[in-house]
Design an enzyme around this catalytic site. Sequence first.
Site, short mmCIF file in Angstrom:
data_model
loop_
_atom_site.label_atom_id
_atom_site.label_comp_id
_atom_site.label_asym_id
_atom_site.label_seq_id
_atom_site.Cartn_x
_atom_site.Cartn_y
_atom_site.Cartn_z
N ASP A 1 0.87 -1.17 0.00
CA ASP A 1 0.00 0.00 0.00
C ASP A 1 0.91 1.22 0.00
OD1 ASP A 1 -3.26 0.34 1.00
OD2 ASP A 1 -1.98 2.12 0.92
N PHE B 1 -17.10 -9.55 -4.44
CA PHE B 1 -18.48 -9.40 -3.98
C PHE B 1 -18.59 -9.42 -2.45
CE2 PHE B 1 -18.56 -11.21 -8.23
CZ PHE B 1 -19.46 -10.37 -8.88
N ARG C 1 -18.83 -8.51 1.49
CA ARG C 1 -19.49 -7.43 2.21
C ARG C 1 -18.70 -7.12 3.47
NH1 ARG C 1 -24.63 -11.00 3.03
NH2 ARG C 1 -22.86 -12.38 3.34
N LYS D 1 -20.26 -7.14 -12.14
CA LYS D 1 -20.13 -6.50 -10.81
C LYS D 1 -21.12 -5.34 -10.65
CE LYS D 1 -18.78 -5.12 -6.87
NZ LYS D 1 -19.08 -5.82 -5.64
N LEU E 1 -34.68 -6.74 0.95
CA LEU E 1 -36.04 -6.20 0.95
C LEU E 1 -36.33 -5.53 2.30
CD1 LEU E 1 -38.02 -9.01 -0.94
CD2 LEU E 1 -37.35 -6.76 -1.80
N GLY F 1 -36.44 1.08 4.90
CA GLY F 1 -35.83 1.94 5.90
C GLY F 1 -35.19 3.17 5.31
N CYS G 1 -19.97 1.25 -1.65
CA CYS G 1 -20.18 0.56 -2.93
C CYS G 1 -21.48 0.92 -3.63
CB CYS G 1 -20.09 -0.95 -2.72
SG CYS G 1 -18.41 -1.47 -2.37
N LYS H 1 -22.02 4.63 -5.05
CA LYS H 1 -21.09 5.00 -6.13
C LYS H 1 -21.25 4.09 -7.34
CE LYS H 1 -16.73 2.52 -5.19
NZ LYS H 1 -16.82 1.48 -6.18
N LYS I 1 -23.57 0.15 8.07
CA LYS I 1 -24.30 -1.08 8.37
C LYS I 1 -23.65 -1.75 9.57
CE LYS I 1 -21.96 -4.36 5.39
NZ LYS I 1 -22.16 -5.42 4.46
N1 LIG Z 1 -15.39 -2.31 0.59
C1 LIG Z 1 -16.18 -3.22 0.05
O1 LIG Z 1 -17.09 -3.76 0.71
C2 LIG Z 1 -16.02 -3.64 -1.38
C3 LIG Z 1 -16.65 -4.81 -1.83
C4 LIG Z 1 -16.48 -5.20 -3.15
C5 LIG Z 1 -15.72 -4.41 -4.01
N2 LIG Z 1 -15.13 -3.27 -3.55
C6 LIG Z 1 -14.32 -2.50 -4.48
O2 LIG Z 1 -12.95 -2.80 -4.21
C7 LIG Z 1 -12.14 -1.65 -4.40
C8 LIG Z 1 -11.38 -1.35 -3.12
O3 LIG Z 1 -12.33 -1.03 -2.12
P1 LIG Z 1 -11.90 -0.90 -0.59
O4 LIG Z 1 -13.15 -0.67 0.18
O5 LIG Z 1 -11.01 -2.03 -0.22
O6 LIG Z 1 -11.05 0.46 -0.65
P2 LIG Z 1 -10.23 1.16 0.51
O7 LIG Z 1 -10.36 2.61 0.27
O8 LIG Z 1 -10.60 0.57 1.83
O9 LIG Z 1 -8.72 0.72 0.24
C9 LIG Z 1 -7.99 1.12 -0.86
C10 LIG Z 1 -6.51 1.08 -0.49
O10 LIG Z 1 -5.74 1.26 -1.67
C11 LIG Z 1 -4.62 2.06 -1.35
N3 LIG Z 1 -4.13 2.64 -2.60
C12 LIG Z 1 -4.73 3.51 -3.41
N4 LIG Z 1 -3.99 3.75 -4.51
C13 LIG Z 1 -2.87 3.00 -4.38
C14 LIG Z 1 -1.73 2.80 -5.18
N5 LIG Z 1 -1.60 3.41 -6.35
N6 LIG Z 1 -0.78 1.99 -4.73
C15 LIG Z 1 -0.92 1.36 -3.55
N7 LIG Z 1 -1.98 1.47 -2.76
C16 LIG Z 1 -2.94 2.30 -3.17
C17 LIG Z 1 -5.16 3.07 -0.37
O11 LIG Z 1 -4.11 3.65 0.38
C18 LIG Z 1 -6.09 2.20 0.48
O12 LIG Z 1 -5.42 1.63 1.58
C19 LIG Z 1 -13.09 -0.54 -4.86
O13 LIG Z 1 -13.11 -0.52 -6.26
C20 LIG Z 1 -14.42 -1.00 -4.33
O14 LIG Z 1 -15.49 -0.50 -5.10
C21 LIG Z 1 -15.25 -2.88 -2.25
#
Ligand SMILES: NC(=O)c1ccc[n+]([C@@H]2O[C@H](COP(=O)([O-])OP(=O)(O)OC[C@H]3O[C@@H](n4cnc5c(N)ncnc54)[C@H](O)[C@@H]3O)[C@@H](O)[C@H]2O)c1
Length: 445
Positions: free
Chosen positions: A30, A152, A154, A204, A250, A253, A260, A263, A320
């Site tokens: 990261d 997918f 949660r 997705k 369903l 509320g 997610c 957006k 949630k």
């Molecule tokens: N959170 C969920 O429940 C969920 C579920 C399914 C899919 N997603 C999708 O997965 C993706 C990630 O979601 P998330 O909730 O884990 O995001 P998040 O914001 O929790 O984590 C993203 C991480 O990526 C790091 N990052 C960003 N750019 C970077 C780079 N260039 N190099 C290295 N690290 C970098 C950030 O510092 C951060 O720690 C999104 O596209 C989201 O839509 C999320």
Amino acid sequence: MRIGVIGAGYVGLVTAAVFADLGNDVVGYDKDEARIAILQRSELPFYEPGLEEMVRRNQAEGRLRFTTDVAEMVDFARVIFIAVGTPPDATGDTDLRQVEEAARAIARHMKDYKVIVNKSTVPVGTGDLVRQIIETHQTERVPFDVVSNPEFLREGSAIQDMLNPDRIVIGAPSQQVAMTVMELYAPLGRPILVTDIATAEIIKYASNAFLAMKISFINTIADLCEMTGADVEMVARGIGMDHRIGPHFLGAGLGYGGSCFPKDVLALIHTARRYGVDASIFEATDRINRSRVERFVRKMETVLEGLADKTIGVLGLSFKPDTDDLREARSLELIRRLLDAGARVQVYDPVAMPRVRPILGDAVEYSRNAYEAAQDAHALAIVTEWREFRQIDLERVRTLMRQPYIFDGRNIYHPERMARLGFYYYAVGRRFIPPNQGSGVRGSG
Ligand SMILES: NC(=O)c1ccc[n+]([C@@H]2O[C@H](COP(=O)([O-])OP(=O)(O)OC[C@H]3O[C@@H](n4cnc5c(N)ncnc54)[C@H](O)[C@@H]3O)[C@@H](O)[C@H]2O)c1
């Protein structure tokens, strides 16, 4: 398999931990140094049930480590997952800069063949974009493949979801490339759908938009129930028993929040418009969801005859239960509206309190538990359906409150029981039952 994961957020960290747990060697990278420092101490930068223990175990057994050195990660891994954020930009379109940056970083350090697997939720066509970026920025001409593998899971049940998904979607340029990713998932024994990249990318968004649509659908039905004296919980049960509809998503509320659904629906609207496709079904989903909090506050305002100088306890802040994630949480909009209307707000959440302080500052009172949030309140608003709120001592809550009004944005209690307990209980899409005589309204408020 040697695996690299870019992004140590909810998706990246769970991916890294689970693949390590399945016996792979995993390096999580990261760019956020503070986040990596926390992980190197075997702590977690956010709350997710069971994750800390899994991370710690795999670190201790040498299968999982974390770095801020992208070159080290790229060099080590044969399969690299991209799991960075894809937030909306000011127009609601997807901001792909984190994905682009990740692709450039991989390109600069690639010295041998890599399979680059995109797990972030990205608009159709992003697989091609990642390929082009890597081709443009490669310092050494080495072959690579790009795969789409949408996630997918949660928040709140992320590990279980990743270990036990309904399906694994792999969009790959060839069967051979798909096999590399399939092998990683084979130990889970779950259904795998292999398709092309564009189809995987759309699956997705279509999944999330469909679930969001179900929520906006039942909320519209809830409004109709309120107007007609019908009960939305029964309607939801009644339609959910039809296997073509199913019982999930369903819950009437305050609508959906989180990082997610809001957006992803907006992104799908943008994608549809870009290709000249009628987006009205997604637009309605979004519009209905946006109206829920305002509608809820209007009801509070009407019932309580104004909100100015009223004390409102807010139970639940995270978007949630079982997470401390506040992104697009309904609570924040609700609290802003209550404050704008002149109310005093006292908040409580089982895990999100440390996260909410930097956002709300001195604007609200922070309570140590649900009872403290109820203390001297003119009303309670239930925003997140944490289990502990379902089991709360409601008799005690009633005696603590200045007047026994509960506005339930998640329909967690039974109206008859609440009336028996002496509450003025307002649920969403359910009949109002006046409280039993003799239930004390303490003071005039
Ligand atoms: N959170 C969920 O429940 C969920 C579920 C399914 C899919 N997603 C999708 O997965 C993706 C990630 O979601 P998330 O909730 O884990 O995001 P998040 O914001 O929790 O984590 C993203 C991480 O990526 C790091 N990052 C960003 N750019 C970077 C780079 N260039 N190099 C290295 N690290 C970098 C950030 O510092 C951060 O720690 C999104 O596209 C989201 O839509 C999320």
